[in-house]
Design an enzyme around this catalytic site. Structure first.
Site, mmCIF file in Angstrom:
data_model
loop_
_atom_site.group_PDB
_atom_site.id
_atom_site.type_symbol
_atom_site.label_atom_id
_atom_site.label_comp_id
_atom_site.label_asym_id
_atom_site.label_seq_id
_atom_site.Cartn_x
_atom_site.Cartn_y
_atom_site.Cartn_z
ATOM 1 N N CYS A 15 13.858 11.041 7.306
ATOM 2 C CA CYS A 15 13.868 10.636 8.711
ATOM 3 C C CYS A 15 15.264 10.717 9.323
ATOM 4 C CB CYS A 15 13.301 9.234 8.858
ATOM 5 S SG CYS A 15 14.097 8.005 7.812
ATOM 6 N N LYS A 18 0.876 -1.167 0.000
ATOM 7 C CA LYS A 18 0.000 0.000 0.000
ATOM 8 C C LYS A 18 0.916 1.220 0.000
ATOM 9 C CE LYS A 18 -2.638 3.454 1.181
ATOM 10 N NZ LYS A 18 -2.075 4.824 1.115
ATOM 11 N N GLY A 55 7.115 5.236 8.260
ATOM 12 C CA GLY A 55 6.264 6.412 8.415
ATOM 13 C C GLY A 55 6.405 6.996 9.807
ATOM 14 N N GLU A 112 9.897 16.370 15.748
ATOM 15 C CA GLU A 112 10.521 16.154 14.438
ATOM 16 C C GLU A 112 10.040 17.227 13.470
ATOM 17 O OE1 GLU A 112 11.270 12.493 11.295
ATOM 18 O OE2 GLU A 112 9.421 12.523 12.457
ATOM 19 N N GLU A 157 10.013 1.357 10.626
ATOM 20 C CA GLU A 157 11.041 2.390 10.448
ATOM 21 C C GLU A 157 10.313 3.713 10.589
ATOM 22 O OE1 GLU A 157 12.911 5.319 9.205
ATOM 23 O OE2 GLU A 157 12.796 4.471 7.179
#
Length: 489
Positions: free
Chosen positions: A292, A182, A236, A393, A258
């Site tokens: 990330c 997906k 994500g 973040e 992750e």
């Protein structure tokens, strides 16, 4: 230049199940737009539960035959996919820039990185070894086998829309698993292009399946609740990763996550401040900061802080924002309006609490900017732990700089986060490099190195940055179960 990897008139058939492209079962569609211009690129299938269920069934039906193929046969498909991806690299890169926004040069780099996973795991497929264990009984033998976990569900992000697919699909196929992907709703066209490569490489029907959808929750629930799916791999946000981990527990699925990062970038007093500033700029503004592993907090020793800031601001001043297809552009658009709102909020909060804007800081407007989501490379000095940007973040092009005085202090500040993905340090001292690398509670440490990643190297975080590893032999192990066979002779 035209991008022939997808037919704008036929992209409603964007779901790939059991070797066939088709529309969503309910006939729903959604529009994909260019984040640099706001213009529509294509209309794609908006898949739902029925589509996800059919994809799972196809993967389950294909699993016995695919897992029964030899490692060499599976490797041949991956090698062919690697070759095709390199042949189509320019087209893929252009598509990525149109759909995701990153500058064309960065998109080309990602395609090469994505292809590396196909090549690496084509070879690793042949190195799935078992073992024998001595028994205390003379009439007994123990064999240890490594076998594929079964059907895998993969949920991939928009920031690296090609490489994050191959980083999951390649080891799954090498291990003998079948998979349902997906992709992010922002970048389904890149996912389609990857699946056309897999199709043309001869991957059998049902082995790889793609469900595009604007509603990740609905498709995700079907993938998580299915007893046929034995592993889920997700890249994500930490928030969504936690929800996935909780849901996967209901059927005791294997989970690889992750997740988010909050990377420290530490510049010690013995480092070359200009060299360190160059490294910081390159990794901070990579993919417009939408990575990330991008540094969120830049800690600079007080003795060289002024030189470092001057060099960083100078480099930032030479970074041109714009459409990634234009020559000379180093900063592309943010992915959407939500990302833009976050940048503006973090800057406003920092300034309101005493930070100084040395470069950037405001949304770009005017010709070439008004249709997209452009925020310039930004430098904030005098950042403190009380500011949102110190804890949250950023996922955007804001460099937050703090000053420190001693090693113990900066290690404590660097570790003062729930995240634990990437970290960086610059020093000329091997002793400092070793001590700090061991003390940092992060899954990845770059010592005078802003690119500590490779298909051959394990990638992943600790704490709330994830579970498991991708890449390297560790990445293959995530798709394998261990079976013990005891034999009485």
């Amino acid at each position: 230049m035209p991008v022939p990897l997808f037919d704008a008139g036929a992209t409603g058939d964007s779901i790939y199940v059991n070797g066939k492209w088709r529309a969503a079962a309910a006939g729903a569609t959604f529009v994909v737009t260019n984040p640099a211009t706001g213009e529509p690129l294509a209309t794609v299938a908006d898949g739902g539960r029925d589509d996800a269920r059919e994809a799972i069934d196809a993967a389950a039906a294909a699993f016995p035959q695919w897992s029964g193929r030899t490692a060499y046969e599976r490797a041949e498909c991956l090698h062919k996919a690697h070759q095709l991806m390199l042949e189509r690299a320019d087209e893929l890169a252009q598509l990525m820039t149109l759909e995701q926004g990153k500058p064309l040069r960065a998109a080309r780099n990602e395609v090469r990185y994505a292809a590396d996973f196909l090549s690496w795991y084509a070879e690793e497929a042949k190195r799935i070894y078992g073992s024998t264990i001595p028994s205390a009984r003379s009439d007994q033998r123990f064999l240890v086998l490594r076998q594929p976990v079964g059907v895998v569900a993969a949920v991939t992000p928009w920031n690296y829309p090609v490489s994050m697919i191959t980083r999951k699909v390649a080891p799954a196929l090498a291990a003998g698993c079948t998979i349902v992907v997906k992709p992010a709703e922002q970048t389904p066209l890149c996912a389609m292009a990857v699946f056309r490569i897999l199709e043309d490489a001869g991957v059998p029907a049902g082995v790889v399946n793609l469900v595009t959808s604007a509603d990740p929750a609905t498709v995700g629930e079907e993938l998580l609740n299915s007893a046929e799916v034995r592993k889920i791999t997700f890249t994500g946000s930490t928030e969504v990763g936690k929800l996935i981990a909780r849901s996967a527990a209901s059927t005791v699925k294997r989970v690889s996550l992750e997740l988010g990062g909050h990377a420290p970038f530490i510049v010690f007093g013995d480092a070359d401040p200009v060299h360190a500033a160059k490294g910081a700029a390159l990794v901070k503004f990579l993919n417009t900061g939408q990575a990330c592993i991008s540094p969120n907090r830049i800690f600079v020793h007080r003795s060289i802080a002024n030189e470092f800031l001057a060099a960083l601001v100078d480099r930032v001043g030479r970074l041109r924002a714009g459409n990634g297809l234009d020559d000379g552009v180093g900063i592309g658009p943010l992915i959407d309006e939500s990302a833009m709102a976050k940048m503006r909020r973090q800057v406003a909060d920092a300034v309101g609490r005493g930070a100084t804007v040395l470069a950037g800081g405001e949304r770009l407007t005017g010709e070439g900017y008004d249709g997209g989501y452009f925020f310039p490379a930004t430098v904030l000095s005098e950042v403190t732990p009380q500011m949102e940007i110190y804890r949250e973040e950023t996922f955007g092009p804001i460099a937050a700089v703090l000053v420190f005085d001693d090693e113990d202090e900066v290690v404590a500040m660097a570790n003062d986060t729930v995240y634990g993905l990437a970290s960086y340090l610059y020093t000329r001292s091997m002793a400092v490099a070793m001590r700090v690398s061991e003390a940092l509670r992060f899954g990845i440490v770059g010592v005078n190195d802003i690119n500590p990643t490779s298909a051959a190297a394990p990638f992943g975080g600790v704490k709330e940055s994830g579970l498991g590893r991708e890449g390297a032999a560790e990445g293959l192990a995530e798709y394998l179960d261990t079976k013990l066979v005891g034999i009485s002779i």
